[in-house]
Design a protein around this motif. Structure first.
Motif, mmCIF file in Angstrom:
data_model
loop_
_atom_site.group_PDB
_atom_site.id
_atom_site.type_symbol
_atom_site.label_atom_id
_atom_site.label_comp_id
_atom_site.label_asym_id
_atom_site.label_seq_id
_atom_site.Cartn_x
_atom_site.Cartn_y
_atom_site.Cartn_z
ATOM 1 N N MET A 1 0.858 -1.197 0.000
ATOM 2 C CA MET A 1 0.000 0.000 0.000
ATOM 3 C C MET A 1 0.891 1.243 0.000
ATOM 4 S SD MET A 1 -2.987 1.114 2.726
ATOM 5 C CE MET A 1 -3.906 -0.398 2.465
ATOM 6 N N ASP A 2 0.669 2.125 -0.997
ATOM 7 C CA ASP A 2 1.484 3.332 -1.032
ATOM 8 C C ASP A 2 0.919 4.369 -0.068
ATOM 9 O OD1 ASP A 2 -0.686 4.655 -2.235
ATOM 10 O OD2 ASP A 2 0.071 4.300 -4.260
ATOM 11 N N ARG A 3 1.597 5.517 0.014
ATOM 12 C CA ARG A 3 1.251 6.527 1.010
ATOM 13 C C ARG A 3 -0.157 7.095 0.797
ATOM 14 N NH1 ARG A 3 4.009 9.217 4.715
ATOM 15 N NH2 ARG A 3 3.225 11.254 5.353
ATOM 16 N N GLN A 4 -0.511 7.353 -0.457
ATOM 17 C CA GLN A 4 -1.829 7.927 -0.732
ATOM 18 C C GLN A 4 -2.941 6.934 -0.359
ATOM 19 O OE1 GLN A 4 -2.390 9.438 -4.702
ATOM 20 N NE2 GLN A 4 -4.580 9.784 -4.423
ATOM 21 N N GLN A 5 -2.719 5.656 -0.703
ATOM 22 C CA GLN A 5 -3.719 4.636 -0.358
ATOM 23 C C GLN A 5 -3.850 4.499 1.167
ATOM 24 O OE1 GLN A 5 -1.789 1.475 -2.570
ATOM 25 N NE2 GLN A 5 -3.486 1.416 -4.061
ATOM 26 N N ALA A 6 -2.703 4.575 1.858
ATOM 27 C CA ALA A 6 -2.731 4.467 3.315
ATOM 28 C C ALA A 6 -3.490 5.625 3.930
ATOM 29 C CB ALA A 6 -1.290 4.429 3.850
ATOM 30 N N GLU A 7 -3.275 6.836 3.394
ATOM 31 C CA GLU A 7 -3.960 8.016 3.924
ATOM 32 C C GLU A 7 -5.476 7.889 3.753
ATOM 33 O OE1 GLU A 7 -3.378 12.872 3.770
ATOM 34 O OE2 GLU A 7 -2.365 11.583 2.303
ATOM 35 N N GLU A 8 -5.885 7.395 2.581
ATOM 36 C CA GLU A 8 -7.322 7.223 2.319
ATOM 37 C C GLU A 8 -7.918 6.151 3.218
ATOM 38 O OE1 GLU A 8 -7.453 6.346 -1.808
ATOM 39 O OE2 GLU A 8 -7.074 8.418 -2.456
ATOM 40 N N ARG A 9 -7.178 5.029 3.387
ATOM 41 C CA ARG A 9 -7.703 3.942 4.220
ATOM 42 C C ARG A 9 -7.753 4.346 5.689
ATOM 43 N NH1 ARG A 9 -11.399 0.435 5.084
ATOM 44 N NH2 ARG A 9 -10.751 -1.430 6.233
ATOM 45 N N LEU A 10 -6.753 5.096 6.145
ATOM 46 C CA LEU A 10 -6.753 5.565 7.535
ATOM 47 C C LEU A 10 -7.962 6.459 7.811
ATOM 48 C CD1 LEU A 10 -2.980 6.346 8.230
ATOM 49 C CD2 LEU A 10 -4.411 4.735 9.487
ATOM 50 N N ALA A 11 -8.232 7.367 6.889
ATOM 51 C CA ALA A 11 -9.390 8.258 7.072
ATOM 52 C C ALA A 11 -10.685 7.450 7.130
ATOM 53 C CB ALA A 11 -9.443 9.270 5.930
ATOM 54 N N GLN A 12 -10.766 6.425 6.242
ATOM 55 C CA GLN A 12 -11.967 5.577 6.220
ATOM 56 C C GLN A 12 -12.104 4.793 7.526
ATOM 57 O OE1 GLN A 12 -11.897 2.650 3.110
ATOM 58 N NE2 GLN A 12 -14.032 2.070 3.389
ATOM 59 N N LEU A 13 -10.994 4.227 8.029
ATOM 60 C CA LEU A 13 -11.030 3.449 9.270
ATOM 61 C C LEU A 13 -11.407 4.315 10.458
ATOM 62 C CD1 LEU A 13 -7.857 1.211 8.800
ATOM 63 C CD2 LEU A 13 -10.214 0.388 9.032
ATOM 64 N N LYS A 14 -10.841 5.525 10.533
ATOM 65 C CA LYS A 14 -11.158 6.416 11.654
ATOM 66 C C LYS A 14 -12.637 6.789 11.651
ATOM 67 C CE LYS A 14 -7.756 9.340 10.856
ATOM 68 N NZ LYS A 14 -6.833 10.502 11.007
ATOM 69 N N ASP A 15 -13.158 7.088 10.465
ATOM 70 C CA ASP A 15 -14.584 7.439 10.382
ATOM 71 C C ASP A 15 -15.456 6.260 10.821
ATOM 72 O OD1 ASP A 15 -14.014 9.966 9.526
ATOM 73 O OD2 ASP A 15 -14.347 9.553 7.382
ATOM 74 N N GLU A 16 -15.106 5.059 10.349
ATOM 75 C CA GLU A 16 -15.903 3.877 10.699
ATOM 76 C C GLU A 16 -15.853 3.603 12.193
ATOM 77 O OE1 GLU A 16 -15.625 0.233 8.463
ATOM 78 O OE2 GLU A 16 -14.886 1.306 6.700
ATOM 79 N N LEU A 17 -14.655 3.635 12.759
ATOM 80 C CA LEU A 17 -14.506 3.320 14.181
ATOM 81 C C LEU A 17 -15.173 4.373 15.059
ATOM 82 C CD1 LEU A 17 -10.843 2.001 14.099
ATOM 83 C CD2 LEU A 17 -12.826 0.698 14.873
ATOM 84 N N ASN A 18 -15.049 5.641 14.677
ATOM 85 C CA ASN A 18 -15.709 6.703 15.454
ATOM 86 C C ASN A 18 -17.233 6.547 15.395
ATOM 87 O OD1 ASN A 18 -13.459 8.056 16.473
ATOM 88 N ND2 ASN A 18 -13.206 9.266 14.605
ATOM 89 N N GLU A 19 -17.733 6.173 14.217
ATOM 90 C CA GLU A 19 -19.172 5.962 14.083
ATOM 91 C C GLU A 19 -19.626 4.772 14.929
ATOM 92 O OE1 GLU A 19 -23.145 6.300 12.769
ATOM 93 O OE2 GLU A 19 -21.465 7.705 12.821
ATOM 94 N N HIS A 20 -18.856 3.684 14.927
ATOM 95 C CA HIS A 20 -19.210 2.516 15.741
ATOM 96 C C HIS A 20 -19.149 2.856 17.227
ATOM 97 C CE1 HIS A 20 -19.500 0.173 12.208
ATOM 98 N NE2 HIS A 20 -18.209 -0.027 12.014
ATOM 99 N N ASN A 21 -18.147 3.639 17.620
ATOM 100 C CA ASN A 21 -18.052 4.085 19.014
ATOM 101 C C ASN A 21 -19.296 4.857 19.417
ATOM 102 O OD1 ASN A 21 -15.848 3.299 20.579
ATOM 103 N ND2 ASN A 21 -14.461 4.683 19.508
#
Length: 670
Positions: A1-21
């Protein structure tokens, strides 16, 4: 996973986890399993480990810090966090309503009624939507920075749904189920139990290590706005709470907006009957004027808003039969009677035992076996016998006679001069020996995790331990045959025993259970002498030269260390490899201290908001002061908290300097 893909996936994971919280901890409507949540969190942490520069403060992985704080910094609140005036009857509420109507010229007032959570008042600041700080109430103007601990509360968002800057106020608390879980764990380890959920919540949020706070599933409700930037606060309290909800903050749903004091009293009546149905403790109802403009008009006193009041529920009482009195023998030989009661339900729990303190208490209350008694849970927690219902006696009641012999060793019980308690003075009394070992391993002493009361009692019963030094001779062969002792728990216990050898000397000294030497006295002696053998060699006159060591403590220390059995215990502890020197910071001599308390005799009274009186006293002593329990002509200063009583009056009569909490906190900061 390159840097841009990691940045996009991190943003997606944070949004999902915050929503689940939010769905799980705020809305109580989870949409994923625990396993799926854990999988997403693992993926987030793995990605952040690969790209550490992409870790942001609002990441769900940042809720629990890894490094304990050295101390809590002081924090100035954006606006005062005032305390509330109290009402104890409907007449008090009607008087409150009459004052509001008279001052406003209105015939009827809209009120918001909220549950009064029995927790810890907190303030949380967000800047551009990001949580930047959390603090305790403190004295209302200045609190302590507990950001790391508040971040561990999963119902508190690290980022709001809008980029807004505001400071919100609320109450952090420990749910009943979590409180019971924690106390069950403490009981198994033989540790002192938390008295109530409020103390547990306060203790959790004031841990310097956020990992300890994270182990306790704290929760919170937000109930007000302290400051807001770039936006007007809505015109009513009701609408401001709705705004907080839209921002993702957790607001108690069991609130109502009503017109007039009659509806307020109906709400109070309802929750007085249904409070036990809640998953958390409440101790009353908070009533607030809804109209914020009217609040401005009504204003505040020096301590409380005129537009709000707290109705306090009375302590719950019940009537039951006192069937018997059990006798307990403590580690110092003190005899404590305990009432054995027919089960009675108070504040949602079944009470079958209540402390009777001592023989004089039984005589003063006129207690007989078989009496009908009123039992109260003080603060809804500690059972106590309040009154004997003599009018309900049938003639079958029996006088209770305190034993003349120890129930454990049959030695004669004595009452020492100036003491109210009977005492067993047999040094070989098995109950005292067992209790002494339990004290030696307790958190305040050697802090040996896994050696709770049940385990120590089992070791004592099997003849494996007869004194503190025997603990260090235990092996796997000794422990594996015991009940509930698997290989892993035995390994952990032996590791904890081994680790305790490195403790500083004051823990050993306190653990020995010397009369009149508490944890504070042990620390004073350890700091002064630096070595256990130097303390053992000191005579009474030398000991009394130490600041805060009086004749009773000095005499007790000399008598203890003159005992050949104690000397043998120390020899064996040293042979086992225990550290017998002081490892903490050495305090300056009082004469070299430049503090407001150096060389001063200080008395503390009343309730302090920022800390307990015990913690306040410890800080005064660290700054060279001497803390005593009574006011006299020799007292230099009285620190007066809320509800200061006779000590304050006496200090004023003697012309002693009286310092209120706000000034006291300033003095501590130097």
């Amino acid at each position: 996973m390159d840097r841009q893909q990691a940045e996009e996936r991190l943003a997606q994971l944070k949004d999902e986890l915050n929503e689940h919280n939010h769905r799980y901890h705020v809305m109580d409507a989870p949409t994923v399993s625990d396993a799926e949540y854990d999988r997403l969190m693992r993926e987030l942490k793995e990605l952040e480990a690969q790209f550490p520069d992409m870790v942001t403060p609002d990441s769900p992985s940042q809720r629990v810090g890894g490094v304990p704080l050295p101390f809590f910094e002081k924090v100035e609140h954006s606006s005062l966090m005032l305390s509330l005036g109290n009402a104890f009857s409907f007449e008090n509420l009607q008087d409150f309503d009459q004052r509001i109507r008279k001052a406003s010229g209105r015939e009827s007032i809209d009120y918001v009624c909220e549950l009064k959570i029995d927790g810890l008042a907190i303030s949380v600041r967000y800047e551009d939507g990001l949580m930047v700080r959390g603090a305790t109430r403190g004295d209302g103007q200045t609190g302590e920075n507990i950001t790391s601990n508040l971040k561990t509360i999963r119902s508190l968002p690290l980022r709001l749904t809008e980029p807004i800057t505001l400071e919100v106020r609320g109450e952090a608390f420990l749910p009943k189920r979590e409180f019971e879980r924690i106390n069950e764990g403490k009981a198994e380890k033989g540790e002192a139990l938390f008295a109530n959920p409020r103390n547990a919540a306060a203790g959790s949020l004031r841990q310097l290590d956020p990992r300890l706070a994270a182990e306790r599933a704290l929760d919170l409700f937000l109930y007000g706005i302290g400051e807001i930037e770039g936006r007007e606060i809505p015109e009513t309290h009701t609408k401001s709470l709705e705004m907080l909800t839209r921002l993702g903050l957790k607001v108690n749903p069991d609130r109502v907006t009503v017109k007039g004091i009659d509806d307020v009293m109906d709400y109070v009546d309802y929750w007085r009957e249904h409070r036990l149905d809640l998953g958390y403790e409440i101790d009353g109802i908070v009533i607030k004027v809804d109209d914020l403009a009217l609040r401005e008009q009504l204003g505040t006193t020096a301590k409380s808003p005129r537009w709000a009041i707290a109705y306090k529920f009375p302590a719950e009482e019940g009537v039951t039969i006192l069937r018997d009195i059990a006798i307990n023998v403590g580690r110092t030989g003190a005899i404590t009677p305990t009432a054995i009661l027919d089960p009675v339900t108070l504040a949602g729990t079944t009470v079958q035992r209540a402390s009777l303190h001592n023989e004089d208490f039984i005589r003063e209350k006129g207690i007989k076996l078989g009496d009908s008694v009123i039992v109260r849970k003080a603060g809804d927690i500690i059972p106590e016998v309040v009154e004997v219902l003599e009018q309900q006696r049938t003639g079958d009641e029996r006088e209770y006679e305190m034993p003349t012999e120890c129930p454990e060793c049959d030695s004669e019980l004595v009452r020492l001069a100036e003491e109210v308690a009977l005492r067993c003075i047999n040094p070989q009394c098995p109950a005292q020996t067992r209790e002494g070992i339990i004290h030696f391993v307790s958190r305040g002493a050697m802090n040996i995790e896994g050696l709770g009361e049940k385990v120590v009692s089992q070791l004592f019963r099997e003849g494996l331990v007869r004194g503190p030094a025997d603990l260090y001779d235990l092996t796997e062969e000794h422990l594996l045959p015991l009940e509930r002792m698997g290989k892993k728990s035995v390994e952990n216990l032996l590791a904890a025993i081994e680790a305790s050898k490195e403790n500083s000397i004051e823990r050993v000294l306190f653990g020995l259970g010397i009369r009149f030497v508490g944890s504070k006295g042990a620390l004073v002696l350890a700091r002064h002498f630096g070595d256990l053998y130097k303390i053992m060699e000191a005579d009474q006159a030398t000991l009394e030269e130490v600041n805060e060591v009086g004749p009773k403590m000095a005499e007790s220390v000399v008598t203890t260390f003159d005992n050949p059995e104690v000397k043998e215990t120390i020899r064996r502890l040293e042979e086992a490899g225990l550290n017998l020197t002081y490892k903490g910071p050495v305090a300056k001599p009082v004469e070299e201290m430049d503090t407001p308390f150096a060389g001063k005799t200080v008395v503390l009274t009343g309730t302090l908001e920022a800390m307990s009186r015990k913690d306040a006293g410890a800080q005064v002593e660290d700054l060279g002061g001497k803390v005593t329990g009574s006011v006299s002509a020799n007292t230099d200063m009285l620190i007066a908290g809320e509800k200061a009583g006779s000590k304050l009056k006496k200090a004023q009569e003697l012309g002693v300097r009286v310092v209120e909490e706000a000034e006291f906190l300033t003095m501590l900061e130097g």
